[in-house]
Design a protein around this motif. Sequence first.
Motif, PDB file in Angstrom:
ATOM      1  N   ARG A  69      29.509  27.799  52.258  1.00  0.00           N
ATOM      2  CA  ARG A  69      29.167  26.940  51.327  1.00  0.00           C
ATOM      3  C   ARG A  69      30.300  25.870  50.897  1.00  0.00           C
ATOM      4  NH1 ARG A  69      26.868  30.836  46.304  1.00  0.00           N
ATOM      5  NH2 ARG A  69      24.737  31.262  47.247  1.00  0.00           N
ATOM      6  N   LEU A  91      10.308  24.531  46.545  1.00  0.00           N
ATOM      7  CA  LEU A  91      10.484  23.639  47.790  1.00  0.00           C
ATOM      8  C   LEU A  91       9.282  22.914  48.174  1.00  0.00           C
ATOM      9  CD1 LEU A  91      12.751  23.100  49.791  1.00  0.00           C
ATOM     10  CD2 LEU A  91      12.347  25.122  50.985  1.00  0.00           C
ATOM     11  N   TYR A 124      13.822  18.896  50.775  1.00  0.00           N
ATOM     12  CA  TYR A 124      14.690  19.753  50.580  1.00  0.00           C
ATOM     13  C   TYR A 124      14.820  20.193  48.810  1.00  0.00           C
ATOM     14  CZ  TYR A 124      16.922  17.934  54.591  1.00  0.00           C
ATOM     15  OH  TYR A 124      17.289  17.425  55.975  1.00  0.00           O
ATOM     16  N   PHE A 125      15.451  21.237  48.595  1.00  0.00           N
ATOM     17  CA  PHE A 125      15.477  21.381  47.116  1.00  0.00           C
ATOM     18  C   PHE A 125      15.846  20.424  46.136  1.00  0.00           C
ATOM     19  CE2 PHE A 125      14.312  25.945  46.860  1.00  0.00           C
ATOM     20  CZ  PHE A 125      14.496  26.613  47.902  1.00  0.00           C
ATOM     21  N   PHE A 168      19.437  16.882  50.875  1.00  0.00           N
ATOM     22  CA  PHE A 168      19.899  18.146  50.704  1.00  0.00           C
ATOM     23  C   PHE A 168      20.958  18.228  49.744  1.00  0.00           C
ATOM     24  CE2 PHE A 168      23.452  19.221  53.175  1.00  0.00           C
ATOM     25  CZ  PHE A 168      23.622  18.524  54.313  1.00  0.00           C
ATOM     26  N   ASP A 193      20.347  23.752  48.092  1.00  0.00           N
ATOM     27  CA  ASP A 193      20.105  23.791  49.359  1.00  0.00           C
ATOM     28  C   ASP A 193      21.182  24.577  50.182  1.00  0.00           C
ATOM     29  OD1 ASP A 193      18.844  20.950  48.917  1.00  0.00           O
ATOM     30  OD2 ASP A 193      17.647  21.845  50.102  1.00  0.00           O
ATOM     31  N   PHE A 247      20.737  28.114  51.742  1.00  0.00           N
ATOM     32  CA  PHE A 247      20.794  28.188  53.261  1.00  0.00           C
ATOM     33  C   PHE A 247      21.431  29.244  53.693  1.00  0.00           C
ATOM     34  CE2 PHE A 247      19.862  26.822  57.421  1.00  0.00           C
ATOM     35  CZ  PHE A 247      21.150  26.744  57.863  1.00  0.00           C
ATOM     36  N   TRP A 289      12.161  24.357  56.160  1.00  0.00           N
ATOM     37  CA  TRP A 289      13.510  23.861  55.556  1.00  0.00           C
ATOM     38  C   TRP A 289      14.731  24.392  56.207  1.00  0.00           C
ATOM     39  CZ3 TRP A 289      16.433  27.408  52.805  1.00  0.00           C
ATOM     40  CH2 TRP A 289      17.517  26.862  52.187  1.00  0.00           C
ATOM     41  N   MET A 290      14.718  25.776  56.483  1.00  0.00           N
ATOM     42  CA  MET A 290      15.828  26.346  57.444  1.00  0.00           C
ATOM     43  C   MET A 290      16.233  25.638  58.572  1.00  0.00           C
ATOM     44  SD  MET A 290      16.136  30.245  56.432  1.00  0.00           S
ATOM     45  CE  MET A 290      14.555  30.968  56.575  1.00  0.00           C
ATOM     46  N   LYS A 343      15.329  22.690  59.314  1.00  0.00           N
ATOM     47  CA  LYS A 343      15.528  21.351  59.477  1.00  0.00           C
ATOM     48  C   LYS A 343      17.061  21.309  59.205  1.00  0.00           C
ATOM     49  CE  LYS A 343      12.941  19.709  56.544  1.00  0.00           C
ATOM     50  NZ  LYS A 343      12.350  19.124  55.038  1.00  0.00           N
ATOM     51  N   LEU A 344      17.658  22.330  58.206  1.00  0.00           N
ATOM     52  CA  LEU A 344      18.972  22.421  57.976  1.00  0.00           C
ATOM     53  C   LEU A 344      19.778  22.685  59.259  1.00  0.00           C
ATOM     54  CD1 LEU A 344      19.249  23.579  54.319  1.00  0.00           C
ATOM     55  CD2 LEU A 344      19.960  21.385  55.165  1.00  0.00           C
TER      56      LEU A 344
END
Lengths: 228, 208
Positions: free
Chosen positions: A18, A139, A144-145, A150, A154, A158, A187-188, A190-191
């Motif tokens: 993070r 979501l 994104y959140f 993001f 996020d 994530f 979403w995952m 995408k990230l």
Amino acid sequence: MAKEIKLLGTWASPFSHRIELALKLKGLQFEYLEEDLSNKSQLLLQSNPVHRKIPVLIHKGNPISESLVIMEYIDETWQHQNPLLPKDPYARAVARFWAKFIDEKVLWTAFKAYNDKGKEQEDAIEEFSQQLKFLEGELKGKEYFGGERFGFVDIAAFFILQFLRVLQEVKEAELMTEEKYPVLFEWMEKLQGNEVVAGCLPPREKHIAYVRARRAAAEEAASKTKAA
Amino acid sequence: MEEVKLLGWWVSPFSRRVELALKLKGVGYEYIEQDLAHKSQLLLEYNPVHKKVPVLVHNGKTMAESLVILEYIDETWPNNPILPRNPYDKAMARFWAQFIEEKEEERGKLVEEASQCFITLEGELKGNKFFGGEEIGMVDIAANFIGYWLGVVQEVSGMELVTRDKFPVLCKWMDEFVEHSVVKETLPPRDELHAEFEARLGAPSWKY
């Protein structure tokens, strides 16, 4: 310039990831120090005497611990690019709520759901499923959140969910699947497709092997305790 | 037109934290007492994830989790700040508030560990009247359980963890805390709290 910011972390910890991401998003140079948690450095023990955990951010010699606290500090100190939290107080409250939910509820319930046995595991699996549904609900309809871009939640979510997917592979369980949680999986993906984000993830096979080894060690220790 | 509502429970220190913050800032609010044994539709609607108090509603916007609510209150009504302005000091306050929360979660654990937490907290006072310095801040508010509820818990359980000879600095802070003019207004009556905890036998579980 790099000397001004130090990050004490470990390659396998989602909490550490993070902070790496937050710093990279802000375009900051930093010195990364890999910690051996079985042999903690003097710097770590001095910088986080209360918890003796990573991640720890040291800025101009001042240490900060607890990943969400560190993320807020980074956001407030370097406001020039990629805001992590929105400006609006209510939107900030919502973001903080979900980040807290992940750290205080989701992670621990997931551990039980993957690692426990019997009724406790059943209950945890049920609860974990409910929690993931809540996350999906938050979501849904958004990129994104954080909305269009993001942000705080996020980043918080994530790496934890990626870690849980690794644990899932080790335990050969199927609690988090694309069929059950299509919104989360989209979403995952995408990230994962974002270069900066993906750059903070450890190599998958290495991560799986590591978690597998740690689980084996934990289970062995637990059975020894039971036998004794 | 500012409309502020607070869903709370008179026993809960978490609920009282929010009341304290609102009162410190002179924000008027409507208090709606919750019966946690029979949760209202309102509570379930406003906090579907946790189904707990406190819940703050400001102009129709609902939010839960007392420390999150405290930050919202501080950002929305900036007078009488409860968090420092400087990002580093703010980070420290958040760290300690979280520390207190975590330790409350673990309150069932060993006496030894609890004692260590109190020693750590004493160190954080650094000779100041309050964790926030001369005035009450976020960390004092977060520690309200220690400031008042703990005393009642100790009476009910017969377990004396925090005594004046073992923790003189913390006890001095507790004295200052309960004597604070605004804090006083938010403390549930001691005898009623005592009775409530006794009814729950030993380990009071206000976290519904």
